[in-house]
Motif scaffolding. Sequence first.
Motif, PDB file in Angstrom:
ATOM      1  N   ARG A   1     103.984  36.446  57.960  1.00  0.00           N
ATOM      2  CA  ARG A   1     102.535  37.688  57.189  1.00  0.00           C
ATOM      3  C   ARG A   1     101.224  37.178  58.711  1.00  0.00           C
ATOM      4  O   ARG A   1     101.625  37.387  60.012  1.00  0.00           O
ATOM      5  CB  ARG A   1     101.709  36.096  56.980  1.00  0.00           C
ATOM      6  N   LYS A   2     100.189  37.841  58.291  1.00  0.00           N
ATOM      7  CA  LYS A   2      99.647  37.827  59.250  1.00  0.00           C
ATOM      8  C   LYS A   2      97.877  37.326  59.282  1.00  0.00           C
ATOM      9  O   LYS A   2      97.268  36.847  58.214  1.00  0.00           O
ATOM     10  CB  LYS A   2      99.120  39.970  58.989  1.00  0.00           C
ATOM     11  N   ALA A   3      97.327  36.598  60.206  1.00  0.00           N
ATOM     12  CA  ALA A   3      96.200  35.988  60.076  1.00  0.00           C
ATOM     13  C   ALA A   3      95.113  36.740  61.200  1.00  0.00           C
ATOM     14  O   ALA A   3      95.384  37.097  62.434  1.00  0.00           O
ATOM     15  CB  ALA A   3      96.432  34.648  60.625  1.00  0.00           C
ATOM     16  N   PRO A   4      93.864  37.404  60.600  1.00  0.00           N
ATOM     17  CA  PRO A   4      93.504  36.643  59.234  1.00  0.00           C
ATOM     18  C   PRO A   4      94.255  38.276  57.700  1.00  0.00           C
ATOM     19  O   PRO A   4      95.605  39.135  59.000  1.00  0.00           O
ATOM     20  CB  PRO A   4      92.500  37.886  59.009  1.00  0.00           C
ATOM     21  N   GLU A   5      94.484  38.283  57.015  1.00  0.00           N
ATOM     22  CA  GLU A   5      95.544  38.289  55.487  1.00  0.00           C
ATOM     23  C   GLU A   5      95.507  39.780  55.938  1.00  0.00           C
ATOM     24  O   GLU A   5      94.143  40.065  54.819  1.00  0.00           O
ATOM     25  CB  GLU A   5      95.975  38.067  54.591  1.00  0.00           C
ATOM     26  N   ASN A   6      94.706  40.900  56.750  1.00  0.00           N
ATOM     27  CA  ASN A   6      94.687  42.304  56.696  1.00  0.00           C
ATOM     28  C   ASN A   6      95.470  43.294  57.564  1.00  0.00           C
ATOM     29  O   ASN A   6      96.614  42.415  58.310  1.00  0.00           O
ATOM     30  CB  ASN A   6      93.127  42.593  57.111  1.00  0.00           C
ATOM     31  N   ASP A   7      96.204  44.063  57.091  1.00  0.00           N
ATOM     32  CA  ASP A   7      95.961  45.295  57.897  1.00  0.00           C
ATOM     33  C   ASP A   7      96.324  44.292  60.063  1.00  0.00           C
ATOM     34  O   ASP A   7      97.801  45.089  60.440  1.00  0.00           O
ATOM     35  CB  ASP A   7      95.774  46.735  57.565  1.00  0.00           C
TER      36      ASP A   7
ATOM     37  N   LEU B   1     113.785  48.511  57.976  1.00  0.00           N
ATOM     38  CA  LEU B   1     112.447  47.370  59.374  1.00  0.00           C
ATOM     39  C   LEU B   1     111.590  46.652  58.389  1.00  0.00           C
ATOM     40  O   LEU B   1     110.983  47.581  57.158  1.00  0.00           O
ATOM     41  CB  LEU B   1     111.761  49.264  60.208  1.00  0.00           C
ATOM     42  N   THR B   2     111.153  45.527  58.709  1.00  0.00           N
ATOM     43  CA  THR B   2     110.612  45.280  57.636  1.00  0.00           C
ATOM     44  C   THR B   2     108.945  44.891  57.469  1.00  0.00           C
ATOM     45  O   THR B   2     108.339  44.782  59.597  1.00  0.00           O
ATOM     46  CB  THR B   2     111.012  43.096  57.546  1.00  0.00           C
ATOM     47  N   ASN B   3     108.230  45.163  57.004  1.00  0.00           N
ATOM     48  CA  ASN B   3     106.946  45.286  57.375  1.00  0.00           C
ATOM     49  C   ASN B   3     106.179  44.485  56.191  1.00  0.00           C
ATOM     50  O   ASN B   3     106.176  44.077  55.477  1.00  0.00           O
ATOM     51  CB  ASN B   3     106.326  46.827  57.249  1.00  0.00           C
ATOM     52  N   ARG B   4     104.519  43.888  56.474  1.00  0.00           N
ATOM     53  CA  ARG B   4     103.730  43.221  55.950  1.00  0.00           C
ATOM     54  C   ARG B   4     102.812  44.060  55.944  1.00  0.00           C
ATOM     55  O   ARG B   4     101.502  44.637  56.535  1.00  0.00           O
ATOM     56  CB  ARG B   4     103.431  41.957  56.918  1.00  0.00           C
ATOM     57  N   ILE B   5     102.756  44.759  54.376  1.00  0.00           N
ATOM     58  CA  ILE B   5     101.252  45.529  54.262  1.00  0.00           C
ATOM     59  C   ILE B   5      99.874  45.231  52.901  1.00  0.00           C
ATOM     60  O   ILE B   5     100.691  44.985  52.191  1.00  0.00           O
ATOM     61  CB  ILE B   5     101.823  47.015  53.682  1.00  0.00           C
ATOM     62  N   TYR B   6      99.244  44.569  54.103  1.00  0.00           N
ATOM     63  CA  TYR B   6      98.459  43.948  52.475  1.00  0.00           C
ATOM     64  C   TYR B   6      97.620  44.938  51.236  1.00  0.00           C
ATOM     65  O   TYR B   6      97.017  46.096  51.929  1.00  0.00           O
ATOM     66  CB  TYR B   6      96.764  42.686  53.100  1.00  0.00           C
ATOM     67  N   GLY B   7      97.272  45.071  50.090  1.00  0.00           N
ATOM     68  CA  GLY B   7      96.931  45.965  49.975  1.00  0.00           C
ATOM     69  C   GLY B   7      97.446  47.016  49.274  1.00  0.00           C
ATOM     70  O   GLY B   7      97.223  47.814  48.429  1.00  0.00           O
ATOM     71  N   ARG B   8      98.443  47.345  49.671  1.00  0.00           N
ATOM     72  CA  ARG B   8     100.052  48.570  49.651  1.00  0.00           C
ATOM     73  C   ARG B   8      99.697  48.712  48.013  1.00  0.00           C
ATOM     74  O   ARG B   8      99.710  49.954  47.516  1.00  0.00           O
ATOM     75  CB  ARG B   8     100.603  48.464  50.330  1.00  0.00           C
ATOM     76  N   ASP B   9     100.044  47.324  46.949  1.00  0.00           N
ATOM     77  CA  ASP B   9     100.277  48.233  45.586  1.00  0.00           C
ATOM     78  C   ASP B   9      99.434  49.273  45.423  1.00  0.00           C
ATOM     79  O   ASP B   9      98.917  49.661  44.135  1.00  0.00           O
ATOM     80  CB  ASP B   9     100.515  46.808  45.311  1.00  0.00           C
ATOM     81  N   GLN B  10      97.308  48.596  45.953  1.00  0.00           N
ATOM     82  CA  GLN B  10      96.239  49.600  44.959  1.00  0.00           C
ATOM     83  C   GLN B  10      96.146  50.369  45.489  1.00  0.00           C
ATOM     84  O   GLN B  10      94.874  50.833  45.201  1.00  0.00           O
ATOM     85  CB  GLN B  10      95.406  47.873  45.339  1.00  0.00           C
TER      86      GLN B  10
END
Length: 558
Positions: A361-367, A526-535
Motif C-alpha cells: 500500500r502507499k502512505a498517504p493513500e494517494n498516487d 508488474l504489480t501496481n498500487r493505483i488509488y482511484g483508478r476505477d473512477q
Amino acid sequence: MTGIMSPMLTVTQVSRIPLLQIYRHLPKTALTTLLGNNKIITMKLKYIGLAAAITLSFLSCSNDDKYIGGSIMGGETEMSSIYPAPPSQWMGGDEPYYSAGYTGDVMPYYEDGTWHIYFLHDAINKPAGKGFHDIHEYSTTNLSTFTYEGQRIPYGGQDEPDFGVGTGSMVKVGSTYYFYYSGHNEIAAFMANNPRESVLLATSTDMKTWTKQPSFKITAPAGYYDYDFRDPQVFQNPDDGKYWMLVSTQTDPSRKAVLLKFTTTDPASGNWVPEGPLYTTTPEDSYLMMECADVFKMGSYWYMMFSENWSGNKGTHYRMATSINGPWTKPVNDLIDGEYYYAAKTASDGSKRYAFGWAARKAPENDTGGREWAGNLVIHELVQNSDGTLATKAPDAVSTLFTQNTPVTMESSTGTVTESNGGYTLNSTSGTAMATFGAAGKKVRIGAQLSLTNATGAAGFYFNVSDNTYYKVVLEPAQNRIAAYNSNGDLVTRMPLVISQGTAYNIDIIADGSVCVVYINGKVALTNRIYGRDQQKWGIIATGGATASVTGLQVLKP
C-alpha cells in the motif's frame, strides 16, 4: 428486533444501523438469505468478520460495481476480493486492534483441494502495549474466491518472545501440523536477557486450533546475529529424507546475509541441528537480509526465492540450481515482480506452483504516497521457461472470471493518434500521443497487443487521467524494461523485459480496486498500487518519439 428486518428499509437506511447490532439479531438462515450470491469474499457465519460480510452484502446488492468487498478503511474505501485484505472489525466489539487491516507476509499450504493461506495481519490500529502481526488465514479452493477464517495464532505479551509475530511455514508429520514462525520482541526489558528474534512453534491436528509450544525455541547459534534471525522455512527434502529448516539471518560480526540451514529427522523431537549456511549473499548483491526464503523443486531444477528491501533492486528474487546443495546461479533477470510485490512464498497443488505475496500500500493513500509494508494478497502462477528460468502469469481461475465484453470507445485524443478498425496508432515524434477512454470500474481486465516501431521513447497504458496528470505503465525499449511512473514522473516500480522493434507484446491487465497487475506475454508481471483508478479515465500513450500500435483492445468485466 426479530426476523431479518422490515422490508420497507432501504439500503441507505440499513447502512445507518450499527452493523454489529444487526448481526446480533440475525439468525444464521437470515444471514445466508441476506448475503445471497453477492459475496465474493465469504465470511464464516460466526463472531469473526460478520460486520464486513453484512456491509459487503448491503453495498453490493445493486450490482453497480461501486463496492466489491474486503476492508473498509480511511483513505481508500475498499479492498478488493481478487486481491483480498482482512475485513474490518474482524472480531467485533470495540477493541481498537480489531479494526480493518492489511495482508502481510503470506505462508501458503495446500492440502486435499484447499489452499490454506496464512498471513501476518497488519492492523491499522496498534494500541500501545499490544502486540502485532498475529497470524490469520484465508482459505480457497480456486485461488479466485476466498473465505476469511480469522485469527489462527495470536501475538504474545510484552514479556514473551512473540510480542510481534513474524513469517514462518508449516509441515505435517503424521497427524500433527507443525507451524514454525518468527518471534520478535525489541522491548528493552525483554532484550536485556533475550535475543530480539527467535524461531518458535505452534502445533495443531486440524489447522484451526493451534497450541503454542513454549518449551521450543531456536536462537541464533554462535557466529550469527540474534538481532536478525527470522522467517523459518521448513520442508522435507526428498533427496535425504530429512526435514530442513532455513532461517534468514546475518553472520556476526561481518553482517553478511545468509540462509542458515538446520536439519532434523523428526520434528516431534524438537532437536534441530545447525549445519551452516545454504547460501551467502555475494559481494555483488550485498543484501542486508534475504527475507521470507522459500526453496522448492520444479522439474529438474531447485529454486531459492527470497525478498530484499534495502538495495537498489528491491523485490522478490530467486536463484536456481540442479541440486539443493548448489551451486546456486543468478538468472539474468532474477526478479519475480517489481518492488510493489513482496515477500512471496510458494505452494503447489501437485500440478502447478503459485507465488503468494502482497501488493504494498502507499502512505498517504494517494498516487504519490510512499511504499508501505503490507497491503493485498496477490497470487502469480509460476511457469518454467525452456532454460529453467521462471516466468509469471495470472492464475487461470482469475483470468477466466472475466467474460463480459465491454465496448471500447475513445473519448478524446491528444497529439497524433489514428484509429482504424478498432486499432490505434500513436506517433509521439511531435509530442506526447494519447487516446483516452472512460472509467473502467473496480474489477476489470484489459487486454491488447502493443508493438513499437522504433527504439525511442516509451509506450503503454496510463490511468487516473485528471488535470493532465496520470500514472503510467510503459514499455521502454532503450532500457529493456517495463516501468511505472506516478503523476510526478517518479519511477515507482519496474521489471526487466527485452523489447524488440516490430514485435507485438500481449498485454494483460487485471485490476481490482487499487491493485493493478500488468502481465506481459504471460511471462512478466508488474504489480501496481493505483488509488482511484476505477473512477478516473484511462488510456494508451506514446512519449519521447515512440511510434506504437495497439490492436485487439478489450475491456472485460466479471
